[in-house]
Write a protein that holds these residues in place. Sequence first.
Motif, PDB file in Angstrom:
ATOM      1  N   ASN A  55      -4.858   4.400   7.228  1.00 11.89           N
ATOM      2  CA  ASN A  55      -4.534   4.725   5.835  1.00 11.89           C
ATOM      3  C   ASN A  55      -4.268   3.496   4.951  1.00 11.89           C
ATOM      4  N   THR A  56      -4.610   2.320   5.458  1.00 16.21           N
ATOM      5  CA  THR A  56      -4.519   1.098   4.646  1.00 16.21           C
ATOM      6  C   THR A  56      -5.930   0.612   4.369  1.00 16.21           C
ATOM      7  N   ASP A  57      -6.229   0.400   3.087  1.00 17.71           N
ATOM      8  CA  ASP A  57      -7.574   0.022   2.668  1.00 17.71           C
ATOM      9  C   ASP A  57      -7.535  -1.387   2.084  1.00 17.71           C
ATOM     10  N   ILE A  63      -2.475  -4.135  -1.675  1.00 20.16           N
ATOM     11  CA  ILE A  63      -2.276  -4.000  -0.235  1.00 20.16           C
ATOM     12  C   ILE A  63      -0.835  -4.415   0.037  1.00 20.16           C
ATOM     13  N   ASN A  66       4.092  -4.112   4.357  1.00 14.98           N
ATOM     14  CA  ASN A  66       4.428  -3.227   5.475  1.00 14.98           C
ATOM     15  C   ASN A  66       3.205  -2.476   5.996  1.00 14.98           C
ATOM     16  N   ASP A  67       2.311  -2.108   5.083  1.00 12.90           N
ATOM     17  CA  ASP A  67       1.081  -1.429   5.507  1.00 12.90           C
ATOM     18  C   ASP A  67       0.199  -2.371   6.322  1.00 12.90           C
ATOM     19  N   LYS A  70       1.522  -2.635   9.758  1.00 17.30           N
ATOM     20  CA  LYS A  70       1.205  -1.443  10.550  1.00 17.30           C
ATOM     21  C   LYS A  70      -0.207  -1.538  11.119  1.00 17.30           C
ATOM     22  N   VAL A  71      -1.127  -2.063  10.316  1.00 16.26           N
ATOM     23  CA  VAL A  71      -2.494  -2.275  10.805  1.00 16.26           C
ATOM     24  C   VAL A  71      -2.477  -3.251  11.978  1.00 16.26           C
ATOM     25  N   MET A 271     -10.246   2.823   6.300  1.00 18.56           N
ATOM     26  CA  MET A 271      -8.844   3.242   6.314  1.00 18.56           C
ATOM     27  C   MET A 271      -8.619   4.493   7.154  1.00 18.56           C
TER      28      MET A 271
END
Length: 377
Positions: A55-57, A63, A66-67, A70-71, A271
């Motif tokens: 869910n991270t693009d 961007i 924290n996202d 997570k990736v 994502m």
Amino acid sequence: MKEVIYCADCFTNENFQITLKNGQVVSMAKVDSHDRKVLYMAPGLFDIQINGFLNTDFNSFPILENDFLKVIDQMSKQGVLSFLPTVITNSDSNMISLLENINELCLKNPVIQSYVAGIHLEGPFISPDSQARGAHDGAHVKAPDWELFTAFQKASGNRIKLVTLSPEWENSVEFIKKCVQDNVKVALGHTMATDEQIEEAVLAGASLSTHLGNGAPLFLSRNKNIIYDQLANDLLVPSLITDGFHLPVNFIKTVLKVKKNQIILVSDATMFAGMAPGVYNSHIGGKVRLDGKGRLSLYEHKELLAGSAASLLDCINFLLKQGLSTFEEAWEMASNIPYKLMYPERENTDLVLFGLADGEIVIHSAFKSGKRVYKKH
């Protein structure tokens, strides 16, 4: 806390004893033999084409830190310890904002910086032909522009290490030469170039083919076409998306036979990789469907793919399940080959321990620069 792990080298099958202290590798030594459960030791995987994950693009601003972390956490579980976030065709201003965003995160967070081995710029210098550009926005496609690329590179903090372009533009050769002089690798992709244009691009310094077999017209001449022309060029190293959906098995077999040890596996993940099956909205494909097998397609046209939802490990395991390669060969195509091509002067110091279960690779532990970042429970 001290811990001792016994394993075998993935490529040589030599036995090793790895000693850890508080999760950090303190020693690694060859041993004659051991009777422990077999684990294999291998270099960290390196994915040179990731558009996003979980869910991270990487193509949607902003961007968030924290996202991104997570990736990275998810990548570590998959054995991917270095990757190139891939920024695709967009408006000049949006691409600059995204490149600045990634650079700022790298400068701010040393963990992010350690995983980001560079940036892959896929566009906007690709074919304007709708048959070749795929999901890329035709409104922003343009001829190679060195002044614009310099602005992109400045925004990225000089992190752009790979550019995918089409050599069908008149000024492509000059642009490629400048990239190579600037220590930026050039890949051919999303192109309608002729064999002559491909040959000129390779002589200028282009060295890769981006996701060969994809980003090309659905219907091609049976004897002479853009895929054959790249496949026949001994100086081009193709990348392949072996997720089980992007390429048929027989095409993969052909490339493996022709290119042998000159192939790079990529995920080209979007994502939606790592997400649960369902219907989602995408800024590129609109409404999309992710099914239970991991196939991502347009909601209204199930026959059309909307990108990849696989990890690099998934791509390796597909080859194993289909009997297309050994685990040693598949791992090599996803680690050493891309790493040596992109960074011949560096050594990959990352380490992964994995086992085999039901013919698939299962990650046991991952070590980034000697520090354990993942352990299977």
